[in-house]
Design a protein around this motif. Structure first.
Motif, PDB file in Angstrom:
ATOM      1  N   THR A  94       0.853  -1.181   0.000  1.00  0.00           N
ATOM      2  CA  THR A  94       0.000   0.000   0.000  1.00  0.00           C
ATOM      3  C   THR A  94       0.894   1.238   0.000  1.00  0.00           C
ATOM      4  O   THR A  94       1.777   1.346   0.857  1.00  0.00           O
ATOM      5  CB  THR A  94      -0.910   0.027   1.240  1.00  0.00           C
ATOM      6  OG1 THR A  94      -1.755  -1.127   1.214  1.00  0.00           O
ATOM      7  CG2 THR A  94      -1.767   1.281   1.275  1.00  0.00           C
ATOM      8  N   SER A  97       1.929   7.156   2.973  1.00  0.00           N
ATOM      9  CA  SER A  97       1.641   8.589   3.012  1.00  0.00           C
ATOM     10  C   SER A  97       2.915   9.373   3.313  1.00  0.00           C
ATOM     11  O   SER A  97       3.879   8.840   3.871  1.00  0.00           O
ATOM     12  CB  SER A  97       0.588   8.885   4.081  1.00  0.00           C
ATOM     13  OG  SER A  97       1.122   8.641   5.377  1.00  0.00           O
ATOM     14  N   ARG A 206      -2.991  -3.134   4.445  1.00  0.00           N
ATOM     15  CA  ARG A 206      -3.603  -1.946   3.866  1.00  0.00           C
ATOM     16  C   ARG A 206      -4.062  -1.008   4.985  1.00  0.00           C
ATOM     17  O   ARG A 206      -5.260  -0.815   5.213  1.00  0.00           O
ATOM     18  CB  ARG A 206      -4.788  -2.332   2.969  1.00  0.00           C
ATOM     19  CG  ARG A 206      -5.409  -1.129   2.248  1.00  0.00           C
ATOM     20  CD  ARG A 206      -6.627  -1.546   1.435  1.00  0.00           C
ATOM     21  NE  ARG A 206      -6.269  -2.076   0.140  1.00  0.00           N
ATOM     22  CZ  ARG A 206      -7.137  -2.611  -0.715  1.00  0.00           C
ATOM     23  NH1 ARG A 206      -8.408  -2.713  -0.389  1.00  0.00           N
ATOM     24  NH2 ARG A 206      -6.730  -3.067  -1.881  1.00  0.00           N
ATOM     25  N   SER A 208      -4.973   2.459   6.860  1.00  0.00           N
ATOM     26  CA  SER A 208      -5.486   3.759   6.416  1.00  0.00           C
ATOM     27  C   SER A 208      -4.388   4.800   6.598  1.00  0.00           C
ATOM     28  O   SER A 208      -3.397   4.568   7.306  1.00  0.00           O
ATOM     29  CB  SER A 208      -6.705   4.145   7.250  1.00  0.00           C
ATOM     30  OG  SER A 208      -6.316   4.374   8.603  1.00  0.00           O
ATOM     31  N   GLU A 210      -4.314   7.353   8.448  1.00  0.00           N
ATOM     32  CA  GLU A 210      -4.136   7.627   9.869  1.00  0.00           C
ATOM     33  C   GLU A 210      -3.387   6.488  10.550  1.00  0.00           C
ATOM     34  O   GLU A 210      -2.485   6.710  11.366  1.00  0.00           O
ATOM     35  CB  GLU A 210      -5.496   7.840  10.546  1.00  0.00           C
ATOM     36  CG  GLU A 210      -6.289   9.036  10.028  1.00  0.00           C
ATOM     37  CD  GLU A 210      -6.928   8.773   8.667  1.00  0.00           C
ATOM     38  OE1 GLU A 210      -7.094   7.575   8.305  1.00  0.00           O
ATOM     39  OE2 GLU A 210      -7.225   9.759   7.967  1.00  0.00           O
ATOM     40  N   GLU A 211      -3.767   5.239  10.206  1.00  0.00           N
ATOM     41  CA  GLU A 211      -3.101   4.077  10.801  1.00  0.00           C
ATOM     42  C   GLU A 211      -1.641   3.989  10.368  1.00  0.00           C
ATOM     43  O   GLU A 211      -0.789   3.502  11.113  1.00  0.00           O
ATOM     44  CB  GLU A 211      -3.835   2.793  10.399  1.00  0.00           C
ATOM     45  CG  GLU A 211      -5.210   2.653  11.016  1.00  0.00           C
ATOM     46  CD  GLU A 211      -5.994   1.489  10.413  1.00  0.00           C
ATOM     47  OE1 GLU A 211      -6.808   0.910  11.138  1.00  0.00           O
ATOM     48  OE2 GLU A 211      -5.780   1.173   9.217  1.00  0.00           O
ATOM     49  N   GLN A 212      -1.348   4.473   9.155  1.00  0.00           N
ATOM     50  CA  GLN A 212       0.024   4.379   8.642  1.00  0.00           C
ATOM     51  C   GLN A 212       1.015   5.086   9.553  1.00  0.00           C
ATOM     52  O   GLN A 212       2.135   4.615   9.753  1.00  0.00           O
ATOM     53  CB  GLN A 212       0.108   4.970   7.236  1.00  0.00           C
ATOM     54  CG  GLN A 212      -0.441   4.066   6.150  1.00  0.00           C
ATOM     55  CD  GLN A 212      -0.167   4.619   4.767  1.00  0.00           C
ATOM     56  OE1 GLN A 212       0.683   5.490   4.589  1.00  0.00           O
ATOM     57  NE2 GLN A 212      -0.897   4.124   3.778  1.00  0.00           N
TER      58      GLN A 212
END
Length: 776
Positions: A94, A97, A206, A208, A210-212
Motif C-alpha cells: 500500500t 503517506s 492496507r 489507512s 491515519e493508521e500508517q
C-alpha cells in the motif's frame, strides 16, 4: 465432448469495465479480487478457486499486480529468480503517506536488502555464508530448549480447562525460540510482539492514512531496537546464535556482509523466525481440531506427527503469497506478462491445486507428496529456517496431544486475521477441555514421554497406511485381482487413472497400478501377474496372501496422468499393462471423450480383465492376439500424425519401443508410456564419471563415485530420500534440480520434462557434467 476439460475451463469468463495494462479488458472476477477482504483472509485458496479453475494468471486493477494461482506456474516463478526478481518482496504493498514516510525517516529507518528480497549475484554468496546455523546438526541443539518452553507454557494452562492458545502459548514460545536462535537476550517481548505485527501491516497490509503513521512509529522503533541489540552483540560476538555468527562472518568477509545488511537481517530475522511459525502453529492446531478423527489419530500414534505437520503446512500454511518483479517480457501459464509487471504469487492456492495434489482440498496426513508444498517457497530463496519451524511444530503438537488429547475448539468462535496479502494465522484460538480428564492426573509420567524430533521433511517412505485384503479373485490362470480396503471403514485417498500404489509384501516393496473405480473411495483394486522369474512380490501375492491379511500401503501417486485437453485418445495395452489403461478407458467413456482401446496379448485366455474391457468398451475396443494372427500393426496405427491426439500405453518393452519408434514423427510428447519392467544395468566405473551433488538447503556437498548412484551417495551422507523400485520405474525417488545438466536414465519423465532439467530420479540418473545442485 472431445476431451476431459470441464465447462469452467473452457467457457469465457465475464468481463468488467476495468482494464489491465495496455487497455485490455479484465474479467469481472479479476476486477473484484480483494486480498484484504474477509473471504481471502479466512481461506485464501478457496477465495481464488475460481482463478485456479478458469483464469490462473490474471491482472488485478485494484492491486496493480498480476496474480498467479496454479502450482506449476507458481513454482516456475519461484525457480527463476532472474526473470522473476524478489526485489519487491518487502516493498510496501500500500503506498505510504508522506507523513508516514517522514515518521520512518525520523527513526533513520533503512531496511534495504535481506535474504528475502535481494537479487543475484549478491544473494547466493550471502546465503551460503550464513547457512551453517540452519543445518540439521546445528538445529538439533535447539530441541531441548523448544521442549522446555512448550512444557512450561502448557504447565501454565493445563489445569485451567480453557485457553486462548495463541495468546497463552503459540505466540510467545516461537518468539522466545526466535530470540534464542538469533542470539538476542529475552527481554522486551511485549514490545517485540507489537513491532512484528506492525512490520507485517506496514509491508503487506492496507492501513489507512491515519493508521500508517501509528504503524510507522512502531516500525521505526522496531528498527531502532534492532540496531541497539545489534550493537550489544557486536561487543561480544562469540556467543551462540545466528546474529553473532553473522557478525563473525562479517569480520571474515566484510564486502559480503555489510553493516547495513546486518541491521536489516537483524530486524527481518525476528519477524521471519517468529511470526510465520507462530501463525503456522495456530493454523495447524485449528485444522487438526476441526478434523477430529485426524487429531485422535496423532494422539494415538505420535509417529504420525511429522507427516501431520507437513500436511498442515500444505493445507493451511502461514504464508499465503509472495511477490516478484518481472524483469523481461515473458509468458506465465500461456499469458503474456510485460517487463516491469508486479506479481502476487499465491503459493497457498498452489498448495491446493488438484493438478498436483490428488483431492487437494482433503486433509490427509498420509499424503505422499505433501512435502511438495510451496509454503516455504522454492529454489534459491526457499526459507532457510524451514526446519526450525518444522521442529517447533512437531514439539508443540506432541506436547498438546500427549497432555491435552481431549482438547476441543470452543464452539461458535469467529476467527479473525490481521488483514494483509501474505501472512495468515488466527489472532485468537480458544480451546477447552475437562481438567479432571488430563492424562497426567492418572499417570504423571505422561509429561516425560516424547519421541525424537525429525529435523527436516519427513521421509515419504515412512508414510504408510494399513489396508486389509478384502478379496482375492482369480481372473486368468496367472493373474489375480486383489481388493484392498481401509480396515476401519474410512475413505481411502482419491486417485485418478494412471495412479499406482506401493505395497510392502514380505519385506519387498512393489508397485501396482490401480484398476478399480476411482469413485469407490472405500476400496482399491489391483491385478497381479504371477512372474516365476520375478523377485518374489507376485509369488507372495499368489501363494501367501489371503483375505483378512493386512498390508502397508503408500500412495497413490500418479506419473501417468491423462491430458484433459486432448481432442482424441489412443490407448494401447499389452498383457498386465491393461491395469492402468482400463482405468483410463473407463474415465474417457464416462466423460464422453473420443478414444480407442487397443489390447494386445498372446491369447484371449491369458489376457487379464478382457471380459470387463469387452463389456464396458465394446465397439471402442480392438483385441489383438498372437494366437489368432491379429497382432497390432503399429506402423499402420501411427502412420499419420494427428494434432490433438494423445497416445497412452503400458506393456512389455518390445511394444513400448515399437510405439516410440513409430511416433518419432509425431508432435513432441504425444506418446505417454508406463513401464512395468526396467532395462536394469549396473554401473560400470570404466564408463561412468564422478561428480558432486550440492544440497541447496543444507549447504552439504556429496561426492558421487563412478560406481554409485546419487541415491546411494545421499543415503551414505545421512540424507533420507524416498525410493521404492530403485529401477527408475516408479518415480518415488524424484528430487528437484536447481542447477546442472542431468543424464536421465529413468522410464518416468517425458521428453519435455527431461529437457526442462528441473527434476531427476536419484536411483538411476546422473550428471552429464561435474556438478548438480538439488533442492534438498
Amino acid at each position: 465432448m472431445t476431451g476431459l476439460v470441464s465447462r469452467a475451463d473452457t467457457e469465457p469468463t465475464a468481463t468488467s469495465t476495468a482494464t489491465g495494462p495496455g487497455g485490455c479488458p479484465v474479467s469481472a472476477r479479476a476486477a473484484a479480487f480483494d486480498p484484504f477482504g474477509d473471504a481471502y483472509q479466512q481461506d485464501p485458496p478457496e477465495a481464488v478457486r475460481w482463478s485456479r479453475q478458469e483464469e490462473p494468471v490474471f491482472y488485478s486493477p485494484a492491486l496493480g499486480y498480476w496474480v498467479v494461482t496454479r502450482y506449476d506456474d507458481v513454482k516456475a516463478v519461484f525457480r527463476d529468480n532472474i526473470l522473476f526478481s524478489p526485489s519487491i518482496a518487502l516493498e510496501k504493498i500500500t503506498p505510504v503517506s508522506d507523513e508516514a514516510t517522514a515518521t520512518l525517516a525520523r527513526y533513520g529507518y533503512g531496511m534495504r536488502r535481506t535474504l528475502v528480497n535481494e537479487d543475484e549475484p549478491e544473494h547466493m554468496p550471502r546465503r551460503r555464508l550464513l547457512m551453517d546455523p540452519f543445518t540439521p546438526a546445528e538445529l538439533a541443539h535447539h530441541e531441548p530448549m523448544v521442549r522446555r518452553l512448550a512444557r512450561e507454557y502448557v504447565d501454565r494452562v493445563v489445569d485451567s480447562g480453557k485457553a486462548d492458545l495463541v495468546e497463552e502459548m503459540l505466540w510467545e514460545v516461537p518468539l522466545t525460540v526466535a530470540l534464542h536462535f538469533l542470539g538476542v537476550p529475552e527481554e522486551d517481548m511485549a514490545t517485540l510482539r507489537e513491532y512484528s505485527i506492525a512490520h507485517t501491516v506496514n509491508t503487506w497490509g492496507r492501513p489507512s492514512p491515519e493508521e500508517q503513521v501509528a504503524v510507522a512509529e512502531s516500525v521505526g522503533k522496531f528498527w531502532q531496537f534492532a540496531g541497539t541489540v545489534l550493537e550489544k552483540l557486536r561487543k561480544d560476538p562469540d556467543g551462540p546464535g545466528w546474529m553473532p555468527y553473522s557478525i563473525r562472518a562479517q569480520r571474515e568477509q566484510p564486502d559480503v556482509i555489510t553493516d547495513s545488511y546486518l541491521h536489516s537481517i537483524m530486524m527481518a530475522g525476528i519477524v521471519a523466525a517468529h511470526e510465520t511459525t507462530a501463525n503456522a502453529a495456530a493454523n495447524a492446531v485449528k485444522l487438526l481440531l476441526e478434523n477430529r478423527s485426524v487429531w485422535e489419530e496423532i494422539c494415538a500414534d505420535p509417529s504420525l506427527i511429522p507427516n501431520a505437520v507437513e500436511e498442515c503446512l500444505r493445507h493451511s500454511g502461514s504464508v499465503a503469497a509472495w511477490r516478484r518483479l518481472v524483469t523481461a517480457d515473458t509468458t506465465i501459464g500461456g499469458v503474456a506478462v510485460p517487463a516491469g509487471a508486479k506479481l502476487l504469487i499465491v503459493n497457498s492456492s498452489a498448495n491446493r491445486d488438484d493438478r498436483h495434489f490428488e483431492d487437494a482440498d482433503a486433509f490427509d496426513i498420509r499424503r505422499e507428496n505433501a512435502g511438495d508444498h510451496l509454503t516455504f517457497g522454492y529454489g534459491s530463496h526457499q526459507c532457510m529456517g524451514k526446519n526450525l519451524a518444522r521442529m517447533e511444530l512437531q514439539v508443540f503438537l506432541e506436547e498438546l496431544t500427549t497432555r491435552l488429547p481431549h482438547m476441543e475448539l470452543v464452539p461458535e468462535q469467529r476467527f479473525t486475521y490481521v488483514p494483509n496479502t501474505s501472512f495468515r494465522g488466527p489472532e485468537h484460538l480458544w480451546v477447552r477441555w475437562d481438567p479432571a480428564a488430563n492424562p497426567e492426573r492418572g499417570d504423571p509420567s505422561v509429561v516425560d514421554r516424547h519421541r525424537p524430533v525429525r529435523i527436516g521433511e519427513p521421509a515419504a517412505r515412512r508414510i504408510t497406511r494399513t489396508v486389509t485384503v478384502e478379496a482375492i479373485d482369480r481372473d486368468t490362470d496367472d493373474v489375480v485381482v486383489v481388493t484392498l480396503a481401509e480396515g476401519t471403514g474410512k475413505a481411502l485417498p482419491a486417485w485418478t487413472p494412471g495412479a499406482h500404489v506401493d505395497l510392502d509384501l514380505g519385506g519387498l516393496s512393489r508397485q501396482y497400478s490401480l484398476c478399480g473405480d476411482p469413485e469407490d473411495r472405500h476400496r482399491y483394486r489391483i491385478a497381479v501377474l504371477r512372474e516365476p522369474d520375478g523377485r518374489g512380490g507376485s509369488r507372495h501375492v499368489h501363494e501367501r496372501l489371503a483375505p483378512g491379511d493386512t498390508l502397508a500401503l503408500r500412495g497413490p501417486r500418479n506419473h501417468f496422468r491423462l491430458d484433459p485437453t486432448a481432442r482424441r485418445y489412443v490407448l494401447v495395452a499389452g498383457g498386465i499393462g491393461i491395469t492402468p489403461v482400463i482405468a483410463m478407458a473407463d474415465r474417457l467413456r464416462a466423460a464422453g471423450a473420443d478414444y480407442r482401446l487397443h489390447y494386445c496379448g498372446r491369447s484371449p485366455e491369458a489376457m487379464p480383465l478382457l471380459e470387463r474391457a469387452r463389456r464396458d468398451h465394446g465397439a471402442r475396443l480392438s483385441v489383438h492376439c498372437g494366437s489368432d494372427g491379429t497382432r497390432l500393426d503399429v506402423p499402420a496405427l501411427l502412420a499419420e500424425p494427428e494434432d490433438g491426439v494423445q497416445i497412452y500405453a503400458c506393456g512389455p518393452r518390445r511394444l513400448l519401443d515399437a510405439l516410440a519408434e513409430h511416433t518419432a514423427h509425431w508432435p513432441e510428447d504425444a506418446l505417454h508410456v508406463e513401464h512395468f519392467t526396467a532395462e536394469h544395468r549396473s554401473l560400470d566405473p570404466q564408463r561412468e564419471h564422478a561428480f558432486d551433488v550440492e544440497l541447496a538447503d543444507s549447504g552439504l556437498t556429496v561426492r558421487v563415485a563412478p560406481d554409485r548412484t546419487v541415491l546411494a551417495a545421499l543415503r551414505a551422507a545421512g540424507v533420507d530420500v524416498q525410493s521404492d523400485c530403485e529401477e527408475g520405474l516408479c518415480g518415488s525417488c524424484e528430487v528437484p534440480v536447481l542447477d546442472g545438466a542431468v543424464d536421465h536414465r529413468d522410464s518416468v519423465l517425458t521428453r519435455t520434462e527431461r529437457a526442462a532439467c528441473d527434476r531427476m530420479m536419484t536411483c538411476c540418473s546422473r550428471a552429464t557434467g561435474d556438478r548438480l545442485r538439488l533442492a534438498l
